[in-house]
Design a protein around this motif. Structure first.
Motif, PDB file in Angstrom:
ATOM      1  N   ILE A 133       0.821  -1.208   0.000  1.00 16.08           N
ATOM      2  CA  ILE A 133       0.000   0.000   0.000  1.00 16.08           C
ATOM      3  C   ILE A 133       0.859   1.263   0.000  1.00 16.08           C
ATOM      4  CG2 ILE A 133      -1.709   1.331   1.299  1.00 16.08           C
ATOM      5  CD1 ILE A 133      -2.870  -1.045  -0.095  1.00 16.08           C
ATOM      6  N   LYS A 134       1.969   1.236   0.750  1.00 18.58           N
ATOM      7  CA  LYS A 134       2.846   2.412   0.764  1.00 18.58           C
ATOM      8  C   LYS A 134       3.371   2.721  -0.623  1.00 18.58           C
ATOM      9  CE  LYS A 134       6.907   4.363   3.063  1.00 18.58           C
ATOM     10  NZ  LYS A 134       7.958   4.161   4.092  1.00 18.58           N
ATOM     11  N   THR A 135       3.726   1.692  -1.375  1.00 16.28           N
ATOM     12  CA  THR A 135       4.182   1.883  -2.747  1.00 16.28           C
ATOM     13  C   THR A 135       3.061   2.440  -3.616  1.00 16.28           C
ATOM     14  OG1 THR A 135       5.765   0.061  -2.534  1.00 16.28           O
ATOM     15  CG2 THR A 135       5.155   0.719  -4.765  1.00 16.28           C
ATOM     16  N   GLN A 136       1.853   1.936  -3.396  1.00 13.14           N
ATOM     17  CA  GLN A 136       0.704   2.422  -4.153  1.00 13.14           C
ATOM     18  C   GLN A 136       0.457   3.909  -3.903  1.00 13.14           C
ATOM     19  OE1 GLN A 136      -2.882   0.014  -3.953  1.00 13.14           O
ATOM     20  NE2 GLN A 136      -1.695  -1.825  -3.462  1.00 13.14           N
ATOM     21  N   VAL A 137       0.544   4.312  -2.638  1.00 16.64           N
ATOM     22  CA  VAL A 137       0.333   5.717  -2.275  1.00 16.64           C
ATOM     23  C   VAL A 137       1.307   6.613  -3.024  1.00 16.64           C
ATOM     24  CG1 VAL A 137       0.515   7.412  -0.405  1.00 16.64           C
ATOM     25  CG2 VAL A 137      -0.672   5.240  -0.025  1.00 16.64           C
ATOM     26  N   ASN A 138       2.580   6.236  -3.003  1.00 16.11           N
ATOM     27  CA  ASN A 138       3.600   7.043  -3.671  1.00 16.11           C
ATOM     28  C   ASN A 138       3.396   7.057  -5.186  1.00 16.11           C
ATOM     29  OD1 ASN A 138       4.891   7.620  -1.228  1.00 16.11           O
ATOM     30  ND2 ASN A 138       6.189   5.810  -1.348  1.00 16.11           N
ATOM     31  N   GLU A 139       3.040   5.904  -5.745  1.00 14.29           N
ATOM     32  CA  GLU A 139       2.905   5.820  -7.200  1.00 14.29           C
ATOM     33  C   GLU A 139       1.715   6.619  -7.703  1.00 14.29           C
ATOM     34  OE1 GLU A 139       3.570   2.313 -10.279  1.00 14.29           O
ATOM     35  OE2 GLU A 139       1.710   2.007  -9.160  1.00 14.29           O
ATOM     36  N   VAL A 140       0.548   6.444  -7.085  1.00 13.13           N
ATOM     37  CA  VAL A 140      -0.633   7.141  -7.580  1.00 13.13           C
ATOM     38  C   VAL A 140      -0.497   8.652  -7.386  1.00 13.13           C
ATOM     39  CG1 VAL A 140      -2.001   6.994  -5.446  1.00 13.13           C
ATOM     40  CG2 VAL A 140      -3.148   7.082  -7.667  1.00 13.13           C
ATOM     41  N   ALA A 141       0.145   9.087  -6.307  1.00 16.83           N
ATOM     42  CA  ALA A 141       0.375  10.518  -6.102  1.00 16.83           C
ATOM     43  C   ALA A 141       1.307  11.075  -7.166  1.00 16.83           C
ATOM     44  CB  ALA A 141       0.949  10.769  -4.704  1.00 16.83           C
ATOM     45  N   GLN A 142       2.316  10.288  -7.538  1.00 16.37           N
ATOM     46  CA  GLN A 142       3.240  10.718  -8.585  1.00 16.37           C
ATOM     47  C   GLN A 142       2.521  10.816  -9.928  1.00 16.37           C
ATOM     48  OE1 GLN A 142       6.487   8.018  -9.352  1.00 16.37           O
ATOM     49  NE2 GLN A 142       7.679   9.567 -10.438  1.00 16.37           N
ATOM     50  N   TRP A 143       1.680   9.835 -10.240  1.00 15.83           N
ATOM     51  CA  TRP A 143       0.933   9.867 -11.496  1.00 15.83           C
ATOM     52  C   TRP A 143      -0.040  11.042 -11.542  1.00 15.83           C
ATOM     53  CZ3 TRP A 143      -0.708   4.035 -12.425  1.00 15.83           C
ATOM     54  CH2 TRP A 143       0.445   3.278 -12.719  1.00 15.83           C
ATOM     55  N   PHE A 144      -0.489  11.457 -10.360  1.00 16.67           N
ATOM     56  CA  PHE A 144      -1.482  12.528 -10.290  1.00 16.67           C
ATOM     57  C   PHE A 144      -0.863  13.914 -10.478  1.00 16.67           C
ATOM     58  CE2 PHE A 144      -4.753  15.158  -8.188  1.00 16.67           C
ATOM     59  CZ  PHE A 144      -5.889  14.630  -8.768  1.00 16.67           C
ATOM     60  N   THR A 145       0.445  14.031 -10.329  1.00 17.93           N
ATOM     61  CA  THR A 145       1.094  15.333 -10.446  1.00 17.93           C
ATOM     62  C   THR A 145       1.458  15.633 -11.893  1.00 17.93           C
ATOM     63  OG1 THR A 145       3.292  14.394 -10.011  1.00 17.93           O
ATOM     64  CG2 THR A 145       2.042  15.200  -8.123  1.00 17.93           C
ATOM     65  N   LEU A 155      -6.953  20.552  -2.086  1.00 15.69           N
ATOM     66  CA  LEU A 155      -5.838  19.768  -1.555  1.00 15.69           C
ATOM     67  C   LEU A 155      -6.234  18.300  -1.627  1.00 15.69           C
ATOM     68  CD1 LEU A 155      -3.073  19.628  -0.117  1.00 15.69           C
ATOM     69  CD2 LEU A 155      -4.336  19.650   2.057  1.00 15.69           C
ATOM     70  N   TYR A 156      -5.450  17.498  -2.348  1.00 20.99           N
ATOM     71  CA  TYR A 156      -5.683  16.062  -2.476  1.00 20.99           C
ATOM     72  C   TYR A 156      -4.639  15.333  -1.631  1.00 20.99           C
ATOM     73  CZ  TYR A 156      -9.050  16.301  -6.334  1.00 20.99           C
ATOM     74  OH  TYR A 156     -10.179  16.518  -7.092  1.00 20.99           O
ATOM     75  N   SER A 157      -5.100  14.519  -0.685  1.00 21.40           N
ATOM     76  CA  SER A 157      -4.201  13.796   0.208  1.00 21.40           C
ATOM     77  C   SER A 157      -4.371  12.294   0.000  1.00 21.40           C
ATOM     78  CB  SER A 157      -4.491  14.156   1.667  1.00 21.40           C
ATOM     79  OG  SER A 157      -4.272  15.540   1.890  1.00 21.40           O
ATOM     80  N   PHE A 158      -3.271  11.637  -0.372  1.00 29.13           N
ATOM     81  CA  PHE A 158      -3.265  10.197  -0.608  1.00 29.13           C
ATOM     82  C   PHE A 158      -2.625   9.505   0.597  1.00 29.13           C
ATOM     83  CE2 PHE A 158      -3.132  12.358  -4.666  1.00 29.13           C
ATOM     84  CZ  PHE A 158      -4.005  11.647  -5.471  1.00 29.13           C
ATOM     85  N   SER A 159      -3.308   8.513   1.155  1.00 33.31           N
ATOM     86  CA  SER A 159      -2.785   7.832   2.336  1.00 33.31           C
ATOM     87  C   SER A 159      -3.202   6.370   2.324  1.00 33.31           C
ATOM     88  CB  SER A 159      -3.284   8.517   3.617  1.00 33.31           C
ATOM     89  OG  SER A 159      -4.701   8.485   3.676  1.00 33.31           O
ATOM     90  N   GLU A 160      -2.647   5.600   3.271  1.00 35.01           N
ATOM     91  CA  GLU A 160      -2.947   4.176   3.358  1.00 35.01           C
ATOM     92  C   GLU A 160      -4.283   3.943   4.052  1.00 35.01           C
ATOM     93  OE1 GLU A 160       0.258   1.922   5.032  1.00 35.01           O
ATOM     94  OE2 GLU A 160       1.795   3.256   4.225  1.00 35.01           O
ATOM     95  N   ARG A 161      -5.055   3.013   3.518  1.00 36.54           N
ATOM     96  CA  ARG A 161      -6.320   2.639   4.141  1.00 36.54           C
ATOM     97  C   ARG A 161      -6.578   1.162   3.872  1.00 36.54           C
ATOM     98  NH1 ARG A 161     -11.040   5.300   5.464  1.00 36.54           N
ATOM     99  NH2 ARG A 161      -9.608   6.924   6.164  1.00 36.54           N
ATOM    100  N   ASN A 162      -6.144   0.329   4.796  1.00 37.25           N
ATOM    101  CA  ASN A 162      -6.321  -1.112   4.680  1.00 37.25           C
ATOM    102  C   ASN A 162      -5.763  -1.623   3.351  1.00 37.25           C
ATOM    103  OD1 ASN A 162      -7.574  -1.177   7.213  1.00 37.25           O
ATOM    104  ND2 ASN A 162      -9.559  -0.710   6.322  1.00 37.25           N
ATOM    105  N   LEU A 163      -6.622  -2.093   2.459  1.00 38.28           N
ATOM    106  CA  LEU A 163      -6.172  -2.669   1.195  1.00 38.28           C
ATOM    107  C   LEU A 163      -6.319  -1.702   0.030  1.00 38.28           C
ATOM    108  CD1 LEU A 163      -7.651  -6.265   1.553  1.00 38.28           C
ATOM    109  CD2 LEU A 163      -5.329  -5.491   2.065  1.00 38.28           C
ATOM    110  N   ALA A 164      -6.497  -0.424   0.319  1.00 38.57           N
ATOM    111  CA  ALA A 164      -6.685   0.558  -0.741  1.00 38.57           C
ATOM    112  C   ALA A 164      -5.961   1.847  -0.387  1.00 38.57           C
ATOM    113  CB  ALA A 164      -8.168   0.817  -0.972  1.00 38.57           C
TER     114      ALA A 164
END
Length: 245
Positions: A31-43, A96-105
């Motif tokens: 999930i931590k990798t997902q958070v970083n990746e989707v935030a990067q794609w969003f910028t 402000l868009y905040s991406f964070s860990e939430r269980n499996l998403a």
């Protein structure tokens, strides 16, 4: 006979390699990798000019997204904050868009600003100075879950959606891929009547660079030229606010 054995061996090796690659492609990253990746794609700098070529009735929307720091928050927390600025002849939207860990998403939390004048144009600043005051962020947020799929993150907040300050309900669907963001915001009135449901197809036109004087002027020049027509229309249209991811 020798050639037959070689052919069979080649087929087996190829099949094994394909299976291994398929398994690798379907392994869900942490999930931590997902958070970083989707935030990067969003910028980046996005617009929907390609969509307008096929659907002229859709308004031109430009979008500037860049990573920011939120003061008075834990810098070690696994949250990636992205400032979003959308412009169109009919509206302006700063969030402000905040991406964070939430269980499996990945949890996406969307917040408004109390004073938009203090953040407008934030992506034109250097990364080290892109700071948002937590005291300028509204407490009420709109949330949705983003689920990983190979090469994309997909989410929605149906059926409840989010309630706006004027009593409307916004139900959002979003697909985030590298270099593209597709969104559909269905806006309902207080009686649950559908008012707006226009899909928007954003495509990245530039990444968000670390500004230097020369590079900053170049990017600003490209962006200004691209929006010259939109700016002229904007002067004739009163800005309203809406919700487009």
């Amino acid at each position: 006979m020798h050639l037959l054995k070689v052919s069979i061996l080649t087929i087996l090796i190829t099949t094994f390699s394909f299976v291994q690659q398929s398994r690798a492609d379907t392994i869900v990253p942490p999930i931590k990798t997902q958070v970083n990746e989707v935030a990067q794609w969003f910028t980046g700098f996005f617009d929907n000019a390609q969509q307008i070529a096929n659907s002229p009735s859709v308004p031109l929307i430009t979008m500037s997204n860049c990573s920011v720091q939120v003061d008075d928050t834990n810098p070690l927390a696994d949250t990636q904050n992205v400032y979003l600025e959308q412009e169109s002849p009919g509206f302006e939207r700063l969030r402000l868009y905040s991406f964070s860990e939430r269980n499996l998403a990945v949890n996406l939390s969307i917040s408004s600003f109390l004073n938009e004048n203090t953040v407008r144009g934030l992506c034109n600043h250097s990364q080290s100075t892109r700071t948002v005051s937590i005291n300028n962020v509204e407490n009420n947020t709109c949330n949705l879950q983003l689920f990983w799929e190979p090469n994309s993150y997909i989410g929605n907040n149906a059926p409840n959606g989010c309630i706006t300050s004027d009593g409307f309900k916004v139900v959002s669907d979003v697909t985030i891929e590298q270099n593209s963001i597709d969104s559909l915001d269905k806006i309902f009135d207080a009686k649950d009547n559908l008012l707006i449901a226009t899909p928007i197809e954003f495509r990245q036109v530039e990444s968000v660079p670390e500004p230097s004087v020369t590079l900053g002027l170049l990017v600003l020049g490209i962006w200004s030229t691209k929006n010259a027509i939109s700016d002229n229309l904007k002067q004739k249209s009163k800005k309203n606010k809406t919700s487009v991811i």
